[in-house]
Motif scaffolding. Structure first.
Motif, PDB file in Angstrom:
ATOM      1  N   GLY A   4       0.793  -1.224   0.000  1.00  0.00           N
ATOM      2  CA  GLY A   4       0.000   0.000   0.000  1.00  0.00           C
ATOM      3  C   GLY A   4       0.821   1.267   0.000  1.00  0.00           C
ATOM      4  O   GLY A   4       0.389   2.290  -0.533  1.00  0.00           O
ATOM      5  N   THR A   5       2.004   1.239   0.599  1.00  0.00           N
ATOM      6  CA  THR A   5       2.844   2.432   0.711  1.00  0.00           C
ATOM      7  C   THR A   5       4.283   2.072   0.372  1.00  0.00           C
ATOM      8  O   THR A   5       4.840   1.121   0.923  1.00  0.00           O
ATOM      9  CB  THR A   5       2.802   2.999   2.149  1.00  0.00           C
ATOM     10  OG1 THR A   5       1.455   3.338   2.481  1.00  0.00           O
ATOM     11  CG2 THR A   5       3.674   4.243   2.272  1.00  0.00           C
ATOM     12  N   VAL A   6       4.892   2.852  -0.521  1.00  0.00           N
ATOM     13  CA  VAL A   6       6.303   2.686  -0.858  1.00  0.00           C
ATOM     14  C   VAL A   6       7.028   3.982  -0.513  1.00  0.00           C
ATOM     15  O   VAL A   6       6.630   5.062  -0.949  1.00  0.00           O
ATOM     16  CB  VAL A   6       6.505   2.347  -2.347  1.00  0.00           C
ATOM     17  CG1 VAL A   6       7.996   2.248  -2.666  1.00  0.00           C
ATOM     18  CG2 VAL A   6       5.801   1.047  -2.709  1.00  0.00           C
ATOM     19  N   LYS A   7       8.100   3.863   0.284  1.00  0.00           N
ATOM     20  CA  LYS A   7       8.895   5.021   0.680  1.00  0.00           C
ATOM     21  C   LYS A   7      10.288   4.888   0.080  1.00  0.00           C
ATOM     22  O   LYS A   7      10.935   3.851   0.236  1.00  0.00           O
ATOM     23  CB  LYS A   7       8.972   5.094   2.211  1.00  0.00           C
ATOM     24  CG  LYS A   7       7.608   5.311   2.874  1.00  0.00           C
ATOM     25  CD  LYS A   7       7.612   4.891   4.325  1.00  0.00           C
ATOM     26  CE  LYS A   7       7.634   3.381   4.457  1.00  0.00           C
ATOM     27  NZ  LYS A   7       7.547   2.927   5.864  1.00  0.00           N
ATOM     28  N   VAL A   8      10.727   5.914  -0.597  1.00  0.00           N
ATOM     29  CA  VAL A   8      12.034   5.899  -1.232  1.00  0.00           C
ATOM     30  C   VAL A   8      12.953   6.866  -0.496  1.00  0.00           C
ATOM     31  O   VAL A   8      12.661   8.057  -0.384  1.00  0.00           O
ATOM     32  CB  VAL A   8      11.938   6.278  -2.724  1.00  0.00           C
ATOM     33  CG1 VAL A   8      13.324   6.301  -3.362  1.00  0.00           C
ATOM     34  CG2 VAL A   8      11.037   5.300  -3.468  1.00  0.00           C
ATOM     35  N   ASN A   9      14.035   6.315   0.057  1.00  0.00           N
ATOM     36  CA  ASN A   9      15.090   7.088   0.719  1.00  0.00           C
ATOM     37  C   ASN A   9      14.644   7.799   1.996  1.00  0.00           C
ATOM     38  O   ASN A   9      15.266   8.783   2.410  1.00  0.00           O
ATOM     39  CB  ASN A   9      15.719   8.097  -0.253  1.00  0.00           C
ATOM     40  CG  ASN A   9      16.467   7.409  -1.380  1.00  0.00           C
ATOM     41  OD1 ASN A   9      16.975   6.300  -1.206  1.00  0.00           O
ATOM     42  ND2 ASN A   9      16.514   8.039  -2.539  1.00  0.00           N
ATOM     43  N   ASP A  10      13.595   7.303   2.636  1.00  0.00           N
ATOM     44  CA  ASP A  10      13.144   7.880   3.904  1.00  0.00           C
ATOM     45  C   ASP A  10      12.223   6.866   4.571  1.00  0.00           C
ATOM     46  O   ASP A  10      11.057   6.741   4.202  1.00  0.00           O
ATOM     47  CB  ASP A  10      12.405   9.195   3.650  1.00  0.00           C
ATOM     48  CG  ASP A  10      12.263  10.029   4.904  1.00  0.00           C
ATOM     49  OD1 ASP A  10      12.589   9.523   6.001  1.00  0.00           O
ATOM     50  OD2 ASP A  10      11.825  11.193   4.816  1.00  0.00           O
ATOM     51  N   VAL A  11      12.739   6.154   5.566  1.00  0.00           N
ATOM     52  CA  VAL A  11      12.036   4.980   6.069  1.00  0.00           C
ATOM     53  C   VAL A  11      10.701   5.316   6.733  1.00  0.00           C
ATOM     54  O   VAL A  11       9.764   4.514   6.684  1.00  0.00           O
ATOM     55  CB  VAL A  11      12.955   4.174   7.019  1.00  0.00           C
ATOM     56  CG1 VAL A  11      13.143   4.874   8.349  1.00  0.00           C
ATOM     57  CG2 VAL A  11      12.440   2.766   7.223  1.00  0.00           C
ATOM     58  N   PHE A  12      10.581   6.490   7.369  1.00  0.00           N
ATOM     59  CA  PHE A  12       9.319   6.875   7.987  1.00  0.00           C
ATOM     60  C   PHE A  12       8.799   8.194   7.419  1.00  0.00           C
ATOM     61  O   PHE A  12       8.080   8.932   8.080  1.00  0.00           O
ATOM     62  CB  PHE A  12       9.464   6.993   9.514  1.00  0.00           C
ATOM     63  CG  PHE A  12       9.494   5.662  10.227  1.00  0.00           C
ATOM     64  CD1 PHE A  12       8.774   4.576   9.749  1.00  0.00           C
ATOM     65  CD2 PHE A  12      10.255   5.500  11.370  1.00  0.00           C
ATOM     66  CE1 PHE A  12       8.812   3.351  10.392  1.00  0.00           C
ATOM     67  CE2 PHE A  12      10.294   4.279  12.033  1.00  0.00           C
ATOM     68  CZ  PHE A  12       9.576   3.207  11.536  1.00  0.00           C
ATOM     69  N   GLY A  13       9.165   8.515   6.190  1.00  0.00           N
ATOM     70  CA  GLY A  13       8.741   9.779   5.602  1.00  0.00           C
ATOM     71  C   GLY A  13       7.344   9.712   5.029  1.00  0.00           C
ATOM     72  O   GLY A  13       6.746   8.654   4.880  1.00  0.00           O
ATOM     73  N   GLY A  14       6.810  10.891   4.711  1.00  0.00           N
ATOM     74  CA  GLY A  14       5.500  10.962   4.062  1.00  0.00           C
ATOM     75  C   GLY A  14       4.712  12.178   4.487  1.00  0.00           C
ATOM     76  O   GLY A  14       4.786  12.604   5.641  1.00  0.00           O
ATOM     77  N   ALA A  15       3.983  12.756   3.544  1.00  0.00           N
ATOM     78  CA  ALA A  15       3.145  13.914   3.849  1.00  0.00           C
ATOM     79  C   ALA A  15       1.955  13.478   4.703  1.00  0.00           C
ATOM     80  O   ALA A  15       1.509  12.334   4.610  1.00  0.00           O
ATOM     81  CB  ALA A  15       2.651  14.559   2.547  1.00  0.00           C
ATOM     82  N   PRO A  16       1.430  14.375   5.538  1.00  0.00           N
ATOM     83  CA  PRO A  16       0.255  14.022   6.339  1.00  0.00           C
ATOM     84  C   PRO A  16      -0.971  13.799   5.463  1.00  0.00           C
ATOM     85  O   PRO A  16      -1.100  14.380   4.382  1.00  0.00           O
ATOM     86  CB  PRO A  16       0.065  15.236   7.254  1.00  0.00           C
ATOM     87  CG  PRO A  16       0.736  16.365   6.530  1.00  0.00           C
ATOM     88  CD  PRO A  16       1.884  15.758   5.790  1.00  0.00           C
ATOM     89  N   GLY A  17      -1.865  12.948   5.941  1.00  0.00           N
ATOM     90  CA  GLY A  17      -3.118  12.727   5.221  1.00  0.00           C
ATOM     91  C   GLY A  17      -3.064  11.642   4.182  1.00  0.00           C
ATOM     92  O   GLY A  17      -4.071  11.346   3.533  1.00  0.00           O
ATOM     93  N   GLY A  18      -1.897  11.016   3.982  1.00  0.00           N
ATOM     94  CA  GLY A  18      -1.823   9.935   3.012  1.00  0.00           C
ATOM     95  C   GLY A  18      -2.642   8.735   3.461  1.00  0.00           C
ATOM     96  O   GLY A  18      -2.662   8.389   4.634  1.00  0.00           O
ATOM     97  N   SER A  19      -3.321   8.109   2.523  1.00  0.00           N
ATOM     98  CA  SER A  19      -4.150   6.957   2.861  1.00  0.00           C
ATOM     99  C   SER A  19      -4.048   5.933   1.749  1.00  0.00           C
ATOM    100  O   SER A  19      -4.337   6.243   0.591  1.00  0.00           O
ATOM    101  CB  SER A  19      -5.612   7.390   3.042  1.00  0.00           C
ATOM    102  OG  SER A  19      -6.397   6.336   3.528  1.00  0.00           O
ATOM    103  N   ALA A  20      -3.599   4.731   2.103  1.00  0.00           N
ATOM    104  CA  ALA A  20      -3.361   3.697   1.110  1.00  0.00           C
ATOM    105  C   ALA A  20      -4.193   2.465   1.414  1.00  0.00           C
ATOM    106  O   ALA A  20      -4.695   2.294   2.521  1.00  0.00           O
ATOM    107  CB  ALA A  20      -1.876   3.325   1.098  1.00  0.00           C
TER     108      ALA A  20
END
Length: 446
Positions: free
Chosen positions: A397-413
């Motif tokens: 559902g979620t793939v993170k590239v070069n940031d293990v706990f990164g991501g903008a708020p509000g993402g929903s997968a």
């Protein structure tokens, strides 16, 4: 009676009465009775009530964080951040709820066609112990602002935290709109099997999620599930091995590995494997971890480690049960792991970093994609081609590239396969908490 011990020193936190199974009918009846009235309350008023509840919760941050620390072992500062995250989530849904909307359709110009979202009715929320306030606030907030009534069962490992959360929120809501029950899996199973329930939202283990899905298939209720993960980390050639090791350590050891999207298995390119493993062992050795939630959970983590070592894995650090009180477990790095080992095939949910060395990126990506779970994945790479391939090919559902706990708020997968189904966060969660009705309004006869 639930009896809770502090995982740091085994001292008694307290006891909590279990809700009697024969009392659930009354609880669900109250929720069902309140559902029509709450659904017909103007959306702005529902949002305002949830916003008031968030304000009250903010005043109780210290009290809730103290309970989280004593029941689950999460350090006080992190527990406070977690509660504040829950407050922010309630505030977010208090704003989003009143602007949640349907659609108009282009049909006959002489008629009106609408797609209208409606509350589902009675929502059962079964929430976990590893982030008990933040996760609960997401499910409760989204359900309440869309007009549903809620029966909440917090994890039996943190009943005092869940009880206080329920007391604070329900005090700002009409009777029957939010109720808290206490108990173990039997109470959760009874709620999930009830024909008075319209949606069961569950964050927790895959085994429990599968049981819920089976129960709701018989009752017709919707199942909204975020279950276990076995998230891979792919470390490509060409990246700084010390930076990659720091990322891996954060992913595997944060909250003592007790995070749904923790790094559970690592595939590292052979060209940087030695430097990466040395740095990862150093990172692990420098970490002073909080305890696991209890000794029973620690035994499960250690069983996987012991089994892997017996099958040929080598511990670079950790891997042994510490002496003394509490449920502490050391940050553990295992090398020589194979995909057939249980520590690679199942969610460990502890501070364990099992590593498999691969000859190239292609094999690492293939192995990362071969799994029964599908929650999230991380790829560390300097190659834009590899980054593009990774997010397209990994079935999660979620793939993170070069940031293990990164991501903008509000993402929903959407989690995949054994990891669950349905949106669990963000504005899309409002869609899950409602059902759509199509309305066609035509003028009367000729």
């Amino acid at each position: 009676m639930l009896k809770i011990h502090d995982p740091a020193d085994d001292s008694l936190v307290g006891t909590m009465p279990v809700t009697a199974a024969d009392a659930l009918g009354s609880v669900l009846g109250s929720a069902k009775k309140a559902a029509r009235r709450w659904a017909s309350t103007p959306a702005a008023e529902r949002g305002a009530a949830v916003k008031d509840a968030a304000r009250e919760l903010r005043e109780r941050v210290g009290e809730l964080a103290g309970l989280i620390e004593s029941e689950t072992g999460k350090p006080r500062a992190e527990a406070e951040e977690s509660v504040l995250a829950g407050v922010g989530t309630l505030e977010q849904y208090a704003e989003l709820g009143p602007v949640h909307r349907g659609r108009s359709l282009l049909g006959d110009p002489g008629a009106t066609d609408l797609m209208v979202p409606e509350a589902r009715g009675v929502v059962v929320a079964l929430t976990p112990w590893n982030d008990p306030v933040a996760v609960a606030c997401g499910l409760l907030g989204a359900a309440l602002v869309t007009g549903n009534t809620v029966v909440h069962k917090p994890s039996e490992r943190c009943p005092h935290t869940g009880g206080l959360l329920g007391t604070v929120l329900s005090s700002l809501l009409p009777d029957g709109v939010l109720q808290t029950v206490q108990g173990d899996g039997e109470i959760g199973a009874a709620l999930a099997a009830s024909r008075d329930v319209d949606l069961v939202a569950h964050v927790g283990s895959t085994a429990a999620g599968r049981s819920i899905a089976s129960a709701t298939a018989k009752t017709g209720a919707k199942a909204l599930l975020e279950n276990g993960g076995n998230d891979p980390l792919v470390v490509d050639a060409g990246v700084d091995p010390r930076w990659a090791a720091a990322q891996a350590a954060t992913g595997a050891f944060a909250n003592s590995g007790q995070i749904c999207v923790a790094v559970e298995r690592i595939y590292v390119h052979q060209d940087i494997a030695d430097a990466f493993l040395g740095a990862l062992a150093e990172e692990a050795g420098n970490r002073r971890l909080a305890p696991l939630v209890d000794r029973r959970h620690r035994e499960g983590v250690h069983d996987q480690v012991v089994e892997a070592i017996a099958q040929g894995a080598e511990p670079l650090t950790g891997g042994e049960l510490p002496d003394g009180p509490g449920a502490f477990y050391p940050a553990t790095v295992l090398v020589g792991c194979t995909t057939g080992m249980r520590v690679f095939k199942e969610e460990t949910f502890g501070p364990v970093a099992p590593v498999c060395v691969t000859p190239d990126f292609d094999q690492a990506l293939e192995l990362a994609a071969t799994d029964d779970y599908g929650l999230a994945a991380t790829v560390l790479t300097a190659s834009m081609e590899h980054a593009q391939r990774a997010w397209r090919e990994l079935p999660v559902g979620t793939v993170k590239v070069n940031d293990v706990f990164g991501g903008a708020p509000g993402g929903s997968a959407h989690p995949r396969r054994a990891s669950g189904s349905g949106y669990g966060y963000g504005p899309e969660l409002l869609d899950e908490m409602t059902q759509t009705k199509v309305v066609h309004l035509a003028p009367p006869g000729p």
